[in-house]
Design a protein around this motif. Structure first.
Motif, PDB file in Angstrom:
ATOM      1  N   ILE A  14       0.866  -1.174   0.000  1.00 35.68           N
ATOM      2  CA  ILE A  14       0.000   0.000   0.000  1.00 35.68           C
ATOM      3  C   ILE A  14       0.905   1.227   0.000  1.00 35.68           C
ATOM      4  N   PRO A  15       0.946   1.944  -1.116  1.00 35.68           N
ATOM      5  CA  PRO A  15       1.795   3.140  -1.161  1.00 35.68           C
ATOM      6  C   PRO A  15       1.300   4.212  -0.190  1.00 35.68           C
ATOM      7  N   VAL A  16       2.249   4.905   0.446  1.00 35.77           N
ATOM      8  CA  VAL A  16       1.943   6.062   1.277  1.00 35.77           C
ATOM      9  C   VAL A  16       2.323   7.282   0.456  1.00 35.77           C
ATOM     10  N   ILE A  17       1.367   8.180   0.268  1.00 40.81           N
ATOM     11  CA  ILE A  17       1.561   9.360  -0.566  1.00 40.81           C
ATOM     12  C   ILE A  17       1.495  10.601   0.314  1.00 40.81           C
ATOM     13  N   ARG A  18       2.520  11.419   0.232  1.00 40.21           N
ATOM     14  CA  ARG A  18       2.606  12.640   1.045  1.00 40.21           C
ATOM     15  C   ARG A  18       1.724  13.724   0.440  1.00 40.21           C
ATOM     16  N   ILE A  19       0.861  14.305   1.272  1.00 38.83           N
ATOM     17  CA  ILE A  19       0.003  15.407   0.850  1.00 38.83           C
ATOM     18  C   ILE A  19       0.262  16.599   1.770  1.00 38.83           C
ATOM     19  N   ILE A  49      -3.349  14.639   9.165  1.00 39.25           N
ATOM     20  CA  ILE A  49      -4.240  13.508   8.906  1.00 39.25           C
ATOM     21  C   ILE A  49      -3.475  12.359   8.249  1.00 39.25           C
ATOM     22  N   TYR A  50      -3.914  11.148   8.527  1.00 35.42           N
ATOM     23  CA  TYR A  50      -3.457   9.942   7.856  1.00 35.42           C
ATOM     24  C   TYR A  50      -4.729   9.218   7.455  1.00 35.42           C
ATOM     25  N   HIS A  61      -2.588   5.151   0.899  1.00 31.93           N
ATOM     26  CA  HIS A  61      -2.598   5.908   2.141  1.00 31.93           C
ATOM     27  C   HIS A  61      -2.117   7.314   1.819  1.00 31.93           C
ATOM     28  N   LEU A  62      -2.848   8.313   2.294  1.00 33.40           N
ATOM     29  CA  LEU A  62      -2.473   9.708   2.133  1.00 33.40           C
ATOM     30  C   LEU A  62      -2.081  10.240   3.500  1.00 33.40           C
ATOM     31  N   SER A  63      -0.948  10.944   3.560  1.00 29.27           N
ATOM     32  CA  SER A  63      -0.450  11.396   4.852  1.00 29.27           C
ATOM     33  C   SER A  63       0.041  12.837   4.795  1.00 29.27           C
ATOM     34  N   GLY A  67       7.797  13.510   7.136  1.00 30.41           N
ATOM     35  CA  GLY A  67       8.604  12.294   7.181  1.00 30.41           C
ATOM     36  C   GLY A  67       7.919  11.076   6.592  1.00 30.41           C
ATOM     37  N   ASP A  68       6.610  11.152   6.366  1.00 27.78           N
ATOM     38  CA  ASP A  68       5.906  10.042   5.714  1.00 27.78           C
ATOM     39  C   ASP A  68       6.007  10.226   4.211  1.00 27.78           C
ATOM     40  N   ALA A  69       6.719   9.361   3.571  1.00 23.71           N
ATOM     41  CA  ALA A  69       6.848   9.361   2.115  1.00 23.71           C
ATOM     42  C   ALA A  69       7.640  10.560   1.616  1.00 23.71           C
ATOM     43  N   THR A  70       7.978  10.497   0.353  1.00 26.85           N
ATOM     44  CA  THR A  70       8.752  11.548  -0.291  1.00 26.85           C
ATOM     45  C   THR A  70       7.900  12.198  -1.362  1.00 26.85           C
TER      46      THR A  70
END
Length: 130
Positions: A14-19, A49-50, A61-63, A67-70
């Motif tokens: 599950i990719p974590v995508i930085r927003i 929010i996560y 996943h949007l975060s 530090g979460d994702a690049t």
């Protein structure tokens, strides 16, 4: 020699995508791309929010957490019916985006970039390119 445990099942990542802006993320991922919110989490009110969003079998996943994702990362998303998705996105009309349907050696691909510089490549893969 096989050192794997047959009881372990590995599922798709599950990719974590930085927003950086929740409203812009909602407009892009929910309104434009057609994802739905599965759940949202904040430690406290007014904290980052996560959240988990999904469409069909794709989960992201949007975060907003530092530090979460690049920012500026790319996610490759296998799909079927690339031409239908291309038409769907064209009908929704998101500001500053008019994605092309590209014939790549590995399949038909639609590349889109979110408001934060992250890229999603939706691809209907050709047989033999799994």
């Amino acid at each position: 020699m096989d050192n794997t445990d047959s009881t372990v099942t590995i599922r798709p990542a599950i990719p974590v995508i930085r927003i950086f802006d929740l409203e812009k993320a909602r407009q892009y991922y929910l309104d434009y791309l057609g994802f739905s919110v599965d759940w949202e989490h904040r430690q406290e009110e007014d904290t980052p929010i996560y959240m988990q969003i999904s469409r069909s079998g794709c989960v992201l996943h949007l975060s907003e957490h530092h530090g979460d994702a690049t920012p500026g990362s790319t996610c490759f998303v296998p799909i079927n019916a690339a031409m239908a998705m291309h038409q769907e996105l064209g009908e929704r009309r998101y500001r500053n985006i008019k994605p092309a349907l590209d014939a790549m050696p590995w399949g038909l691909q639609i590349s889109v970039t979110d408001p934060f510089g992250n890229r999603l490549r939706f691809c209907e893969q050709r047989t033999g390119h799994v």
